[in-house]
Design an enzyme around this catalytic site. Structure first.
Site, PDB file in Angstrom:
ATOM      1  N   GLU A 192       1.020  -1.150   0.129  1.00 62.00           N
ATOM      2  CA  GLU A 192      -0.505  -0.099  -0.173  1.00 62.00           C
ATOM      3  C   GLU A 192       1.046   1.862  -0.343  1.00 62.00           C
ATOM      4  O   GLU A 192       2.212   1.495   0.622  1.00 62.00           O
ATOM      5  CB  GLU A 192      -0.897  -0.280   1.024  1.00 62.00           C
ATOM      6  CG  GLU A 192      -2.094   1.536   1.427  1.00 62.00           C
ATOM      7  CD  GLU A 192      -2.598   1.063   2.240  1.00 62.00           C
ATOM      8  OE1 GLU A 192      -2.188   0.973   3.427  1.00 62.00           O
ATOM      9  OE2 GLU A 192      -3.889   1.613   1.944  1.00 62.00           O
ATOM     10  N   ASP A 199      -6.045  10.212   8.282  1.00 58.80           N
ATOM     11  CA  ASP A 199      -4.642   9.968   9.563  1.00 58.80           C
ATOM     12  C   ASP A 199      -4.071  10.246  10.453  1.00 58.80           C
ATOM     13  O   ASP A 199      -4.730  11.828  10.919  1.00 58.80           O
ATOM     14  CB  ASP A 199      -2.623   9.919   7.900  1.00 58.80           C
ATOM     15  CG  ASP A 199      -3.109   9.064   6.757  1.00 58.80           C
ATOM     16  OD1 ASP A 199      -3.065   8.282   6.912  1.00 58.80           O
ATOM     17  OD2 ASP A 199      -2.776   9.940   5.661  1.00 58.80           O
ATOM     18  N   TYR A 253     -10.406  -3.065   2.444  1.00 56.89           N
ATOM     19  CA  TYR A 253     -10.256  -2.480   3.533  1.00 56.89           C
ATOM     20  C   TYR A 253     -11.085  -2.111   4.719  1.00 56.89           C
ATOM     21  O   TYR A 253     -11.702  -1.389   4.946  1.00 56.89           O
ATOM     22  CB  TYR A 253      -9.322  -1.226   2.905  1.00 56.89           C
ATOM     23  CG  TYR A 253      -8.704  -0.467   4.444  1.00 56.89           C
ATOM     24  CD1 TYR A 253      -8.560  -0.545   5.567  1.00 56.89           C
ATOM     25  CD2 TYR A 253      -6.936   0.032   3.724  1.00 56.89           C
ATOM     26  CE1 TYR A 253      -7.541   0.416   6.513  1.00 56.89           C
ATOM     27  CE2 TYR A 253      -6.253   0.685   4.635  1.00 56.89           C
ATOM     28  CZ  TYR A 253      -6.708   0.307   5.672  1.00 56.89           C
ATOM     29  OH  TYR A 253      -5.810   0.774   7.144  1.00 56.89           O
TER      30      TYR A 253
END
Length: 276
Positions: free
Chosen positions: A49, A60, A175
């Site tokens: 990834e 993030d 995911y």
């Protein structure tokens, strides 16, 4: 079959799960990130990834946010990232490569053109963490046109409607989030409820499920597989290794790229061993 389909078929035959590490291109430099990716694949990483640096990575946590910043300070750009992707693809023709990019990067270049450029550079999939399925139709269409997979995120406590949409629109893999929040190795996966997360997604018979967020130790990988996931993704733990070396240098303790690559290689080998 595509690279993801081939990979998961091979792993099922071997009764192994997938281990997928995350790397930010250009962190701490393009030369270094390429060497670290080589080390990871040679140590057993099943797929990659890859992040493309962006100035406002809202999904993030602090560790990966800093990796964006380090890469940008080192001169990272979209064109340089594509150049390095081509090199990675040339060196590892069979390894699935997934890109993690933010919406503004794709839209600012023209979504269809951006997806074609990613495919030409060797990407197998694209995950855009700030695009939910309800806004995903143009990205799914661009991915299909470019011949690559669109990945969507399955939140840890999502509604049935959301999980169905994620399963229907994701190809390559899904995911799945092991917990709420943003990325971060300091916030461990909620291992006690992983089977509930995986079972909720697998009811819709979609693509293979990879668990991410808080996956930083071999026991997290084992717990993910025990819960029925097809593999695990880790990112913040590796960026923390990189950050530790960079911070050490700033404090006057020099390190070599070979030392950093050895540390990453050892970490990836331990995480991969947990999938067997």
């Amino acid at each position: 079959m595509g690279r993801y389909e081939t990979l998961f078929a091979e792993l099922r035959e071997k009764r192994e799960g997938a281990f997928v590490p995350f790397f930010m291109l250009g962190d701490p430099s393009y030369e270094a990130s390429l060497e670290l990716i080589r080390a990871a694949v040679n140590a057993g990483a099943d797929a990659l990834e890859i992040g493309i640096p962006f100035s406002d990575p809202v999904a993030d946590g602090p560790e990966i946010e800093k990796s964006h910043q380090r890469a940008l300070r080192a001169g990272a750009s979209l064109e340089k990232s594509f150049q390095q992707l081509r090199q990675i693809r040339e060196e590892f023709p069979n390894t699935p490569i997934g890109l993690l990019v933010y919406c503004n990067l794709a839209v600012s270049k023209g979504t269809a053109q951006f997806y074609h450029a990613c495919a030409e550079a060797g990407a197998d999939s694209i995950l855009i963490p700030d695009v939910p399925t309800r806004e995903g139709a143009p990205f799914v269409a661009a991915a299909k046109q470019a011949g690559i997979s669109q990945i969507f995120i399955a939140p840890a406590r999502a509604s049935e409607e959301t999980l169905r949409a994620v399963s229907d629109n994701s190809s390559g893999y899904i995911y799945a989030l092991s917990r709420h929040g943003v990325t971060g190795a300091d916030k461990e996966a909620e291992t006690g409820g992983l089977d509930t997360v995986v079972d909720a997604i697998k009811r819709f018979d979609g693509a293979p499920v990879l668990l991410g967020f808080g996956i930083s130790e071999p026991e997290h990988v084992r717990a993910a597989l025990a819960a029925g996931a097809d593999g695990a993704i880790t990112g913040s733990a590796i960026t923390r290794i990189i950050a530790g070396r960079v911070n050490s240098t700033e404090q006057g303790n020099e390190f070599t790229l070979a030392e950093l690559a050895d540390e990453v290689s050892g970490y990836v080998a331990r995480m991969k061993a947990a999938t067997r």
